[in-house]
Motif scaffolding. Structure first.
Motif, PDB file in Angstrom:
ATOM      1  N   GLY A 176       0.778  -1.237   0.000  1.00 23.31           N
ATOM      2  CA  GLY A 176       0.000   0.000   0.000  1.00 23.31           C
ATOM      3  C   GLY A 176       0.801   1.275   0.000  1.00 23.31           C
ATOM      4  O   GLY A 176       0.288   2.330   0.362  1.00 23.31           O
ATOM      5  N   ARG A 177       2.076   1.223  -0.407  1.00 16.94           N
ATOM      6  CA  ARG A 177       2.912   2.418  -0.330  1.00 16.94           C
ATOM      7  C   ARG A 177       3.482   2.770  -1.711  1.00 16.94           C
ATOM      8  O   ARG A 177       4.656   2.963  -1.889  1.00 16.94           O
ATOM      9  N   VAL A 178       2.617   2.784  -2.709  1.00 11.85           N
ATOM     10  CA  VAL A 178       3.043   3.102  -4.074  1.00 11.85           C
ATOM     11  C   VAL A 178       3.140   4.617  -4.221  1.00 11.85           C
ATOM     12  O   VAL A 178       2.148   5.304  -4.488  1.00 11.85           O
ATOM     13  N   ASN A 179       4.337   5.149  -3.987  1.00 15.79           N
ATOM     14  CA  ASN A 179       4.509   6.601  -4.068  1.00 15.79           C
ATOM     15  C   ASN A 179       5.692   6.995  -4.950  1.00 15.79           C
ATOM     16  O   ASN A 179       6.080   8.157  -4.991  1.00 15.79           O
ATOM     17  N   ASN A 180       6.297   6.045  -5.648  1.00 15.16           N
ATOM     18  CA  ASN A 180       7.344   6.360  -6.615  1.00 15.16           C
ATOM     19  C   ASN A 180       7.460   5.196  -7.600  1.00 15.16           C
ATOM     20  O   ASN A 180       6.818   4.160  -7.434  1.00 15.16           O
ATOM     21  N   ARG A 181       8.276   5.395  -8.624  1.00 16.39           N
ATOM     22  CA  ARG A 181       8.379   4.393  -9.690  1.00 16.39           C
ATOM     23  C   ARG A 181       8.893   3.052  -9.173  1.00 16.39           C
ATOM     24  O   ARG A 181       8.386   1.997  -9.552  1.00 16.39           O
ATOM     25  N   LEU A 182       9.891   3.088  -8.281  1.00 15.96           N
ATOM     26  CA  LEU A 182      10.446   1.837  -7.780  1.00 15.96           C
ATOM     27  C   LEU A 182       9.400   1.035  -7.026  1.00 15.96           C
ATOM     28  O   LEU A 182       9.231  -0.165  -7.263  1.00 15.96           O
ATOM     29  N   VAL A 183       8.694   1.690  -6.119  1.00 17.87           N
ATOM     30  CA  VAL A 183       7.685   0.976  -5.338  1.00 17.87           C
ATOM     31  C   VAL A 183       6.561   0.481  -6.245  1.00 17.87           C
ATOM     32  O   VAL A 183       5.986  -0.590  -6.017  1.00 17.87           O
ATOM     33  N   GLU A 184       6.268   1.243  -7.307  1.00 13.79           N
ATOM     34  CA  GLU A 184       5.252   0.790  -8.256  1.00 13.79           C
ATOM     35  C   GLU A 184       5.697  -0.506  -8.929  1.00 13.79           C
ATOM     36  O   GLU A 184       4.920  -1.462  -9.048  1.00 13.79           O
ATOM     37  N   VAL A 185       6.957  -0.562  -9.352  1.00 14.43           N
ATOM     38  CA  VAL A 185       7.478  -1.773  -9.995  1.00 14.43           C
ATOM     39  C   VAL A 185       7.506  -2.936  -9.002  1.00 14.43           C
ATOM     40  O   VAL A 185       7.131  -4.070  -9.326  1.00 14.43           O
ATOM     41  N   LEU A 186       7.945  -2.641  -7.776  1.00 11.88           N
ATOM     42  CA  LEU A 186       8.060  -3.700  -6.775  1.00 11.88           C
ATOM     43  C   LEU A 186       6.714  -4.104  -6.179  1.00 11.88           C
ATOM     44  O   LEU A 186       6.639  -5.070  -5.422  1.00 11.88           O
ATOM     45  N   SER A 187       5.660  -3.366  -6.513  1.00 13.20           N
ATOM     46  CA  SER A 187       4.345  -3.694  -5.946  1.00 13.20           C
ATOM     47  C   SER A 187       3.869  -5.082  -6.375  1.00 13.20           C
ATOM     48  O   SER A 187       2.989  -5.662  -5.729  1.00 13.20           O
ATOM     49  N   VAL A 188       4.444  -5.623  -7.448  1.00  6.43           N
ATOM     50  CA  VAL A 188       4.055  -6.977  -7.866  1.00  6.43           C
ATOM     51  C   VAL A 188       4.600  -8.018  -6.893  1.00  6.43           C
ATOM     52  O   VAL A 188       4.269  -9.206  -7.005  1.00  6.43           O
ATOM     53  N   PHE A 189       5.462  -7.586  -5.935  1.00  6.14           N
ATOM     54  CA  PHE A 189       5.967  -8.478  -4.899  1.00  6.14           C
ATOM     55  C   PHE A 189       5.147  -8.379  -3.610  1.00  6.14           C
ATOM     56  O   PHE A 189       5.415  -9.106  -2.652  1.00  6.14           O
TER      57      PHE A 189
END
Length: 350
Positions: A176-189
């Motif tokens: 639930g912490r999608v606040n930048n590109r990296l976290v968006e990419v890693l959200s699939v984890f």
């Protein structure tokens, strides 16, 4: 729309995902915060094939990263993923192997034998201490004696051959912490999206990534992995392994709990024994003190008795002398307070 994708926390799925050159560029670019223009999975990847101790998966990448001035810089990216907590010695041993590997030396225009700059990436399925940040960047800098950062001549290939930057990702903190590109990419984890009945599957809202071609490609890759029978079999093997590990760890935890309880009981008993010993020592000290007082009183009584005996002997001597001098017994008794019978029994010196 919710779709079910393979869980990339599994080694088999993660390897399948990162073997795709486009996915590797997307993930590594997000991690490095720079464009990865070219990437190649190196020939040796290391997994814990025997699975005798702990699951740890490693992939090496050679990547050309675009710099701020537009130039490309070759770097070595050591990506290590583990789901269970492990000692850092395992990571250090692997890094030592990479530093010593002659394949990691620059081949062109490198008469001094400088190593390829290295960046280590750790994808952790557990938290690190009390650190709250899901992604931690650890970058080295150089300083002079006074603590002032040295910028002239930096970066230097000699220095970069001996030190490296690190990126640490705490997967449990991604939710639930999608606040930048990296976290968006890693959200699939994000493991909070695990299917309630099958942890091999994540339920993802694909609409959240609509219009992002790179993320749609990643989802497509993981969607394909979910329907791959070979990958499902590999995930089953990993589940069996983790189940055995969990059973072992539960047994160890219960054993350690029993040992801790027994240690606590022993410590309590030891404390009680120490307290009793202290009480006994105190009582012994009190008895010794009383004994010393009694001995002192006895000595005083003996001294008084000796003094009385000496006084009595002196009275008898005086009474005898007075009797010898012809003083009446009654008068002597009055003067010395001695019994008349005792005075009468005294002999007379001639």
């Amino acid at each position: 729309m919710i779709i079910s994708i393979a869980n990339p926390i599994y080694d088999a799925v993660f390897k399948y995902l990162m073997e795709d050159n486009r996915v590797a560029k997307t993930v590594l670019s997000a991690l490095l915060q720079k464009e990865v223009a070219e990437v190649e999975m190196r020939k040796h990847e290391y997994t814990n094939g025997t699975r005798d101790k702990i699951s740890m998966f490693r992939i090496d990448f050679g990547a050309k990263v675009r710099q701020d001035d537009g130039s490309l810089k070759l770097v070595l990216i050591e990506l290590q993923k583990t789901w269970l907590e492990t000692e850092t010695l395992r990571f250090r041993q692997y890094l030592g192997t990479q530093y010593a590997n002659p394949d990691n030396i620059l081949k062109d225009n490198n008469p001094n034998g400088y190593g390829i700059p290295m960046i280590t990436v750790y994808l952790l399925g557990h938290r690190v201490g009390e650190i709250e940040e899901p992604v931690l960047y650890v970058r080295h800098k150089s300083y002079n004696y006074d603590g002032v950062e040295v910028t002239k001549g930096m970066p230097d290939p000699f220095v970069e051959s001996l030190v490296h930057d690190s990126i640490i990702v705490q997967i449990p903190l991604l939710h639930g912490r999608v606040n930048n590109r990296l976290v968006e990419v890693l959200s699939v984890f994000d493991q909070t999206n695990k299917d309630g009945n099958n942890r091999q599957v994540l339920n993802i809202d694909e609409d959240a990534y609509r219009g992002d071609a790179e993320m749609e490609h990643i989802l497509h890759r993981l969607l394909a992995a979910a329907s791959d029978s070979k990958l499902r079999q590999d995930m089953n093997v990993e589940d069996e392994y983790f189940s055995a590990i969990e059973t072992r760890d539960t047994a160890i935890m219960k054993r350690d709990q029993r040992i801790a309880e027994q240690d606590a009981q022993l410590e309590e008993q030891s404390a009680q024994l120490e307290e009793q010993s202290a009480q006994l020592e105190e009582q012994s000290a009190q008895l010794e003190e009383q004994s010393a007082q009694l001995e002192e009183q006895s000595a005083q009584l003996e001294e008084q008795s000796a003094q009385l005996e000496e006084q009595r002997a002196a009275l008898l001597f005086s009474a005898k002398a007075m009797k010898t001098a012809g003083i009446p017994v009654e008068q002597i008794a009055e003067m010395t307070k001695l019994p008349i019978e005792q005075i009468a029994s005294l002999g007379i010196d001639r």
